[in-house]
Design a protein around this motif. Structure first.
Motif, PDB file in Angstrom:
ATOM      1  N   ASN A  40      17.717  30.563  48.932  1.00  0.00           N
ATOM      2  CA  ASN A  40      18.423  30.201  47.524  1.00  0.00           C
ATOM      3  C   ASN A  40      18.798  31.458  46.947  1.00  0.00           C
ATOM      4  N   LYS A  41      20.098  31.728  47.066  1.00  0.00           N
ATOM      5  CA  LYS A  41      20.861  32.736  46.575  1.00  0.00           C
ATOM      6  C   LYS A  41      21.628  32.421  45.420  1.00  0.00           C
ATOM      7  N   SER A  42      21.494  33.145  44.217  1.00  0.00           N
ATOM      8  CA  SER A  42      22.402  32.744  43.179  1.00  0.00           C
ATOM      9  C   SER A  42      23.706  33.702  43.362  1.00  0.00           C
ATOM     10  N   ILE A  43      24.946  32.940  42.943  1.00  0.00           N
ATOM     11  CA  ILE A  43      26.196  33.371  42.911  1.00  0.00           C
ATOM     12  C   ILE A  43      26.497  34.439  41.613  1.00  0.00           C
ATOM     13  N   ASP A  44      26.897  35.217  41.801  1.00  0.00           N
ATOM     14  CA  ASP A  44      27.248  36.329  40.839  1.00  0.00           C
ATOM     15  C   ASP A  44      27.961  35.655  39.581  1.00  0.00           C
ATOM     16  N   PRO A  45      27.596  35.736  38.389  1.00  0.00           N
ATOM     17  CA  PRO A  45      28.214  35.067  37.239  1.00  0.00           C
ATOM     18  C   PRO A  45      29.778  35.436  37.072  1.00  0.00           C
ATOM     19  N   ILE A  74      31.560  36.427  39.725  1.00  0.00           N
ATOM     20  CA  ILE A  74      32.588  35.614  40.593  1.00  0.00           C
ATOM     21  C   ILE A  74      32.718  34.267  40.411  1.00  0.00           C
ATOM     22  N   GLU A  75      31.551  33.720  39.946  1.00  0.00           N
ATOM     23  CA  GLU A  75      31.674  32.076  39.591  1.00  0.00           C
ATOM     24  C   GLU A  75      32.545  31.978  38.475  1.00  0.00           C
ATOM     25  N   ASP A  76      32.817  32.819  37.415  1.00  0.00           N
ATOM     26  CA  ASP A  76      33.750  32.741  36.369  1.00  0.00           C
ATOM     27  C   ASP A  76      35.148  32.831  37.011  1.00  0.00           C
ATOM     28  N   ALA A 114      37.976  30.161  36.950  1.00  0.00           N
ATOM     29  CA  ALA A 114      39.534  30.423  36.546  1.00  0.00           C
ATOM     30  C   ALA A 114      40.399  30.161  37.445  1.00  0.00           C
ATOM     31  N   GLU A 115      40.421  30.547  38.647  1.00  0.00           N
ATOM     32  CA  GLU A 115      41.437  30.452  39.736  1.00  0.00           C
ATOM     33  C   GLU A 115      41.460  28.919  39.917  1.00  0.00           C
ATOM     34  N   THR A 116      40.269  28.175  39.837  1.00  0.00           N
ATOM     35  CA  THR A 116      40.473  26.568  40.189  1.00  0.00           C
ATOM     36  C   THR A 116      41.246  25.884  39.149  1.00  0.00           C
ATOM     37  N   GLN A 117      40.921  26.294  37.895  1.00  0.00           N
ATOM     38  CA  GLN A 117      41.860  25.687  36.769  1.00  0.00           C
ATOM     39  C   GLN A 117      43.151  26.141  36.944  1.00  0.00           C
ATOM     40  N   LYS A 118      43.608  27.429  37.348  1.00  0.00           N
ATOM     41  CA  LYS A 118      45.016  27.526  37.547  1.00  0.00           C
ATOM     42  C   LYS A 118      45.603  26.676  38.425  1.00  0.00           C
ATOM     43  N   GLN A 119      44.865  26.648  39.636  1.00  0.00           N
ATOM     44  CA  GLN A 119      45.400  25.985  40.891  1.00  0.00           C
ATOM     45  C   GLN A 119      45.574  24.380  40.243  1.00  0.00           C
ATOM     46  N   ARG A 120      44.565  23.695  39.523  1.00  0.00           N
ATOM     47  CA  ARG A 120      44.933  22.390  39.112  1.00  0.00           C
ATOM     48  C   ARG A 120      46.032  22.345  38.044  1.00  0.00           C
TER      49      ARG A 120
END
Length: 87
Positions: free
Chosen positions: A4-9, A11-13, A17-23
């Protein structure tokens, strides 16, 4: 066994942001296609006033519909989050 590794905040941000741009880009392309198909008769060197008005109305209706749907979804989500949990 999986760790269970947490994602670097950061990188997650960045990913969010890139997902929102793509949408947004997908929405703009969809809007462009819809309004082009609805309003453009025969392409020429200049856009006539009838076509320009049609495109402006198309974009405005798209924005109105998107705003309405967004508000409705936000209200629905808020309503569900305010509702007591049932067990």
């Amino acid at each position: 066994m999986t760790e269970n590794k947490s994602i670097d905040p950061q990188i997650e941000d960045f990913i969010n942001a890139e997902t929102q741009k793509q949408r947004f880009q997908v929405l703009v392309h969809g809007l462009t296609d819809t309004c082009w198909d609805s309003c453009m008769g025969r392409p020429s060197t200049r856009m006539d006033s009838k076509t320009e008005v049609c495109i402006m109305n198309c974009v405005e209706r798209f924005i109105d519909a998107t705003t309405f749907i967004t508000k409705r979804l936000m209200n629905t989500t808020k309503y569900r989050s305010d509702a007591p949990l049932e067990f």
